[in-house]
Scaffold this active site. Structure first.
Site, mmCIF file in Angstrom:
data_model
loop_
_atom_site.group_PDB
_atom_site.id
_atom_site.type_symbol
_atom_site.label_atom_id
_atom_site.label_comp_id
_atom_site.label_asym_id
_atom_site.label_seq_id
_atom_site.Cartn_x
_atom_site.Cartn_y
_atom_site.Cartn_z
ATOM 1 N N CYS A 144 47.631 45.064 51.269
ATOM 2 C CA CYS A 144 46.509 45.613 50.501
ATOM 3 C C CYS A 144 45.221 45.403 51.277
ATOM 4 O O CYS A 144 44.993 44.315 51.810
ATOM 5 C CB CYS A 144 46.434 44.918 49.141
ATOM 6 S SG CYS A 144 45.088 45.508 48.105
ATOM 7 N N HIS A 187 51.230 50.669 43.180
ATOM 8 C CA HIS A 187 50.276 49.704 43.738
ATOM 9 C C HIS A 187 48.839 50.120 43.380
ATOM 10 O O HIS A 187 48.044 49.291 42.930
ATOM 11 C CB HIS A 187 50.471 49.637 45.262
ATOM 12 C CG HIS A 187 49.532 48.726 45.982
ATOM 13 N ND1 HIS A 187 49.949 47.595 46.648
ATOM 14 C CD2 HIS A 187 48.178 48.773 46.149
ATOM 15 C CE1 HIS A 187 48.897 46.992 47.184
ATOM 16 N NE2 HIS A 187 47.802 47.694 46.902
ATOM 17 N N GLU A 188 48.520 51.405 43.561
ATOM 18 C CA GLU A 188 47.146 51.870 43.329
ATOM 19 C C GLU A 188 46.792 51.877 41.837
ATOM 20 O O GLU A 188 45.680 51.522 41.466
ATOM 21 C CB GLU A 188 46.926 53.261 43.950
ATOM 22 C CG GLU A 188 47.136 53.347 45.460
ATOM 23 C CD GLU A 188 46.394 52.279 46.250
ATOM 24 O OE1 GLU A 188 45.323 51.822 45.806
ATOM 25 O OE2 GLU A 188 46.903 51.888 47.321
ATOM 26 N N HIS A 191 45.760 48.584 40.578
ATOM 27 C CA HIS A 191 44.348 48.252 40.859
ATOM 28 C C HIS A 191 43.463 48.662 39.677
ATOM 29 O O HIS A 191 42.494 47.979 39.357
ATOM 30 C CB HIS A 191 43.857 48.983 42.115
ATOM 31 C CG HIS A 191 44.125 48.257 43.396
ATOM 32 N ND1 HIS A 191 43.631 46.997 43.679
ATOM 33 C CD2 HIS A 191 44.843 48.619 44.489
ATOM 34 C CE1 HIS A 191 44.021 46.616 44.896
ATOM 35 N NE2 HIS A 191 44.769 47.581 45.406
HETATM 36 ZN ZN LIG Z 1 45.728 47.460 47.196
#
Ligand SMILES: [Zn+2]
Length: 203
Positions: A144, A187-188, A191
């Site tokens: 990341c 993953h995004e 966030h």
């Molecule tokens: Zn990330």
């Protein structure tokens, strides 16, 4: 003559940008976000928030809100996308995806490199959500841009269904994504919920 007309175009573009930029009353970006994005479409790479800084970590752990239709029609949105793209494609610190909170903007906007499409283009997904995650999961390596110098394995669904707003038609669209691109989406979108992959590991 050529020089004069070039100057004329530049000045005109600047005036248009200034007037578009000053009309912020219907936008949901806060003052700090407007300042971070700025009004210069050529400003390029944005500073990345990282877990090395406690204030950055607090923002990375906050939940992002939806963009309004007015946000998506504004020059700030266009500049944010250009600058997020420059940031994720920075050859000294490249990524395959980036979420707006990583550059200090707590809005539901991510850019994902569509490794599953010809040419592997980066695409933006405003107001994105995962509406289905496959039960079948697999462990895979992740890193990341906000967690410098680290990599670790994370258990993720093998396929996901995403929903997002098509910014041209202003309608909701859905897409089914598989493989590593599905991992990038998970993953995004994490966030946007304030979750880093290092925390997902412990969930
Ligand atoms: Zn990330």
């Amino acid at each position: 003559m050529n020089k004069l007309s070039q100057i004329g175009i530049t000045a005109g573009a600047l005036i248009m940008m200034a007037s578009a930029g000053s009309c912020t009353k219907n936008l949901t970006f806060n003052d700090s976000e407007l300042k971070i994005i700025g009004t210069d479409s050529t400003a390029g790479i944005m500073p990345l928030l990282t877990v090395d800084d406690p204030a950055d970590t607090a923002l990375l752990n906050s939940v992002s809100s939806d963009l309004s239709a007015e946000d998506m029609k504004s020059s700030y949105y266009d500049i944010l996308k250009l600058r997020m793209l420059a940031t994720v494609r920075d050859s000294t610190n490249e990524g395959v995806g980036i979420a707006a909170p990583q550059v200090g903007i707590t809005k539901r906007l991510v850019a994902v490199q569509r490794l599953d499409k010809a040419g592997e283009p980066f695409e933006f997904y405003p107001n994105i959500r995962l509406v289905n995650l496959s039960v079948e999961k697999a462990w895979g390596w992740e890193g990341c841009l906000s967690v410098p110098g680290k990599r670790d394995t994370v258990l993720r669904s093998k396929s996901v269904v995403i929903s997002y707003i098509d910014e041209k038609e202003m309608v909701e669209k859905r897409d089914t994504v598989e493989g590593f691109t599905a991992v990038i989406f998970q993953h995004e979108v994490d966030h946007l919920e304030g979750i880093l992959y290092t925390e997902r590991k412990r969930l």
